[in-house]
Scaffold this active site. Sequence first.
Site, short mmCIF file in Angstrom:
data_model
loop_
_atom_site.label_atom_id
_atom_site.label_comp_id
_atom_site.label_asym_id
_atom_site.label_seq_id
_atom_site.Cartn_x
_atom_site.Cartn_y
_atom_site.Cartn_z
N ASP A 41 0.86 -1.18 0.00
CA ASP A 41 0.00 0.00 0.00
C ASP A 41 0.90 1.23 0.00
O ASP A 41 2.13 1.11 0.03
CB ASP A 41 -0.92 0.00 1.23
CG ASP A 41 -2.26 0.69 0.99
OD1 ASP A 41 -2.23 1.85 0.54
OD2 ASP A 41 -3.31 0.09 1.26
N ASP A 64 3.39 1.87 -4.70
CA ASP A 64 2.54 2.69 -5.55
C ASP A 64 2.31 1.88 -6.81
O ASP A 64 3.25 1.62 -7.57
CB ASP A 64 3.24 4.02 -5.87
CG ASP A 64 2.39 4.95 -6.74
OD1 ASP A 64 1.50 4.46 -7.47
OD2 ASP A 64 2.63 6.17 -6.70
N VAL A 65 1.07 1.45 -7.04
CA VAL A 65 0.81 0.48 -8.11
C VAL A 65 1.09 1.06 -9.49
O VAL A 65 1.13 0.31 -10.48
CB VAL A 65 -0.62 -0.07 -8.03
CG1 VAL A 65 -0.82 -0.88 -6.77
CG2 VAL A 65 -1.66 1.05 -8.15
N ASN A 91 -6.00 -5.42 -5.56
CA ASN A 91 -7.13 -4.84 -4.84
C ASN A 91 -7.10 -3.31 -4.80
O ASN A 91 -8.14 -2.68 -4.64
CB ASN A 91 -7.14 -5.38 -3.41
CG ASN A 91 -8.14 -4.68 -2.52
OD1 ASN A 91 -9.33 -4.88 -2.64
ND2 ASN A 91 -7.65 -3.82 -1.63
N TYR A 156 -14.14 5.66 -12.86
CA TYR A 156 -14.19 4.41 -12.10
C TYR A 156 -14.87 3.31 -12.91
O TYR A 156 -14.34 2.19 -13.04
CB TYR A 156 -14.93 4.66 -10.79
CG TYR A 156 -15.02 3.48 -9.85
CD1 TYR A 156 -13.95 3.15 -9.03
CD2 TYR A 156 -16.18 2.70 -9.77
CE1 TYR A 156 -14.03 2.07 -8.15
CE2 TYR A 156 -16.26 1.63 -8.89
CZ TYR A 156 -15.19 1.32 -8.08
OH TYR A 156 -15.27 0.27 -7.22
N LYS A 160 -13.21 -0.21 -14.25
CA LYS A 160 -13.69 -1.49 -13.74
C LYS A 160 -14.22 -2.38 -14.86
O LYS A 160 -14.07 -3.62 -14.80
CB LYS A 160 -14.76 -1.26 -12.66
CG LYS A 160 -14.21 -0.58 -11.41
CD LYS A 160 -13.04 -1.35 -10.79
CE LYS A 160 -12.55 -0.74 -9.49
NZ LYS A 160 -11.48 -1.52 -8.85
N VAL A 189 -19.83 -2.51 -0.20
CA VAL A 189 -19.17 -3.17 0.92
C VAL A 189 -18.79 -2.08 1.91
O VAL A 189 -18.47 -0.95 1.53
CB VAL A 189 -17.92 -3.95 0.45
CG1 VAL A 189 -17.23 -4.62 1.63
CG2 VAL A 189 -18.31 -4.99 -0.59
N THR A 191 -16.86 -0.02 3.37
CA THR A 191 -15.54 0.61 3.34
C THR A 191 -15.73 2.12 3.17
O THR A 191 -16.82 2.59 2.86
CB THR A 191 -14.70 0.09 2.16
OG1 THR A 191 -15.35 0.45 0.93
CG2 THR A 191 -14.54 -1.42 2.21
#
Length: 253
Positions: A41, A64-65, A91, A156, A160, A189, A191
Amino acid sequence: MERDSGRLAGKVALITGAAKGQGAAHARRFAAEGARVVLADVLDGEGGNVAEAIGADAVYTRLDVRSETDWTAAVRLATDRFGRLDVLVNNAGVNHFASIADTTTADFMRVVEINLLGCFLGIRTAAPAIGAAGGGSIVNVSSMNGLVGAAYTSAYVATKFAIRGLTKAAAIELGPQGIRVNSMHPGAVDTDMARDGLDMARQSGLDPMAKLPLGRIGTVEEAAGLALFLASDESSYSTGSEFVFDGGWTAGA
């Protein structure tokens, strides 16, 4: 020493976005089921705390992805520390709540780089190590908004949906190496990100729960159960598929 019990006994998993929310829940559940886990993360304090709470079978690393260098280092950490890599859970993700008219190019590209480019780089970097371990599982976290659209989240939704396609292409390409690639499609969910979206809908006069057959949002522990199934050998004949976890949201009104 390899753990000898649990549904992920002896496996090593790398999970992005693991400092909180669904990623942290996946890490805790995987470790409880016998895996050794690399939590990745950019929230160093929170991620380090989760890894410390799990114990010796977990280690945290900053990732950092969007960074190829960070990805290379994370995969190397998994193989150096634990000897192998069997599972990748892509994720990490972000949202941007705005109309299309109010979404700047920079806003859009930030979501694309984290959600989609990050997923691609993870697959590309981790696949050789997973293949060297004899095969394994890559779980790409998409969304129910990778199946149906939603207003005010154009970047987003676009990413996705794209993760679905990337998952299928990777499944075809990596299957001969014994690597399965599937996508998870969570709905609401519990979060921070989901709560922000639900609050925005309510402020617009909508009741998101009115459409939901189960009448409640999901828990991160429930999401971890699906991730566990896809990471484990229990899903050994599933690849290139969508696994929906949305309380019936996409079943229709």
